[in-house]
Structure formats: structure tokens, C-alpha cells
Motif scaffolding. Structure first.
Motif, short mmCIF file in Angstrom:
data_model
loop_
_atom_site.label_atom_id
_atom_site.label_comp_id
_atom_site.label_asym_id
_atom_site.label_seq_id
_atom_site.Cartn_x
_atom_site.Cartn_y
_atom_site.Cartn_z
N ARG A 134 1.10 -0.85 0.11
CA ARG A 134 0.03 0.07 -0.02
C ARG A 134 0.93 1.34 -0.49
O ARG A 134 0.13 2.02 -0.65
CB ARG A 134 -0.78 0.28 1.26
N TRP A 173 0.37 3.63 -3.26
CA TRP A 173 0.01 5.56 -2.34
C TRP A 173 1.64 6.05 -3.38
O TRP A 173 1.55 7.43 -3.62
CB TRP A 173 0.44 5.84 -1.21
N VAL A 176 1.49 6.61 -6.99
CA VAL A 176 0.12 7.19 -6.68
C VAL A 176 0.64 9.21 -6.95
O VAL A 176 0.02 10.00 -7.89
CB VAL A 176 -0.93 7.42 -5.77
N LEU A 200 -0.89 -1.10 -5.67
CA LEU A 200 -2.01 -0.98 -5.10
C LEU A 200 -3.38 -2.34 -5.26
O LEU A 200 -4.70 -2.35 -4.55
CB LEU A 200 -2.86 0.24 -5.10
#
Length: 183
Positions: free
Chosen positions: A27, A31, A34, A74
Motif C-alpha cells: 500500500r 500510494w 499515485v 495498490l
């Protein structure tokens, strides 16, 4: 606008690089991608407005790579991590030995009988035919990989409970274990 986009791109790229390089799980890595995507989009704005085609095209490509990273970390890896965690919990409710994810051993502290951290697990080697774990590879000493040694800690000397590795061996005994082959 170019100044703001440039600062956003710089900060986003630096933060995302730290998140992905830290390898703190699916995770956090996801991120990080992202945030990398946000940085790439900001660099695309800078490249477009200033006419820097190399910056524009390189960040269009990097944005595509970042989207792949988001899907991988993710989506896919997070789903695998969730399944492993769920299986661990399910096994704890069954009579017999609790199961644990071998992938989860990486980075766990190895504690001696008195609770002192004497090493850190970095890998586990299992027999191909029987599937039993033969030994852990543990890192001892050093800082950030400099000056550390890798040793083979026999699985018979290890117990894994509640997210930690325990051994009855003291730090000096672990330092005397055979070193793992480095090449």
C-alpha cells in the motif's frame, strides 16, 4: 503557473521516491506511485508551457509507468497481501500450528531469549521437495547495508509468534553462525 507546477512536481517526486524506495509494503509503495503520477502530471504542465518537449515526453512515459505501478501495488500486490493476512488469521482459529506468510519475515527483528534484537530476518530458504524451511538468512550489524554480515540461522533455532522471530541464541552465537554466500 510554471513555478507552482515546478514546485509541486519537485516535492511530489521526492516524497514518492522515498515512499517507494522504503519498501514499507504494497500500500505504501502503491500510494508512492499515485504521488509519482501527480509529480509527472505537474512536470508535463511545466514541459508543455515552457516548450520543453523532452521533459513533456519523458513525463508522459513516466506517468504511464506510474499508472502501471498503481495497478501492480495498490491492486494486485495489495490483494495478495490481504489474502495472506486473511489466511494467517484463519489458521489461528484452527487447531494446530498457526500459519504465517514467509514473505512477511523480511525485515522482522530476531530477538534473543531476553527480548534483545540480535539480528533481522531478510529471507527464508525452503526445501524444494518437502517444502520445509531450512534456515533464515539474517543480517547482523552495520548501518544501511554497510558493514553488515549475512548469516544462516537454522530454522530449528527459531520460533515465529505474533509477528516476531525469536531464538534462544545470543548475539555472539549468531555472529558465529556460517555466513550466507554473498556471490
Amino acid at each position: 503557473m510554471v513555478d507552482i507546477a515546478g514546485w509541486i512536481a519537485l516535492v511530489a517526486t521526492c516524497v514518492a521516491a522515498l515512499m517507494t524506495a522504503s519498501n514499507l509494503g504494497a500500500r505504501v509503495t502503491g500510494w508512492g506511485f499515485v504521488i509519482f503520477t501527480g509529480g509527472a502530471l505537474a512536470w508535463i504542465v511545466v514541459g508543455f508551457i515552457t516548450g520543453q518537449t523532452q521533459l513533456l515526453y519523458s513525463n508522459l512515459f513516466l506517468a504511464a509507468v506510474d499508472i502501471f505501478g498503481i495497478w501492480r501495488w495498490l491492486g494486485r500486490r495489495a490483494r495478495i497481501s490481504d489474502a495472506s493476512r486473511a489466511e494467517e488469521k484463519l489458521s489461528a482459529r484452527q487447531p494446530g500450528d498457526d500459519l504465517f506468510s514467509v514473505a512477511g519475515l523480511d525485515g522482522l527483528p530476531v530477538k534473543s531469549q531476553d527480548g534483545v534484537v540480535v539480528a533481522h530476518a531478510v529471507d527464508a530458504l525452503a526445501a524444494c521437495i518437502e517444502g520445509r524451511i531450512g534456515y533464515l538468512i539474517v543480517r547482523v550489524g552495520g548501518v544501511g547495508g554497510v558493514g553488515e554480515t549475512l548469516h544462516r540461522l537454522p530454522w530449528a533455532e527459531v520460533t515465529v509468534t505474533d509477528g516476531e522471530v525469536r531464538t534462544d541464541l545470543a548475539a555472539a552465537a549468531i555472529a558465529r553462525l556460517p555466513e550466507a554466500a554473498a556471490r
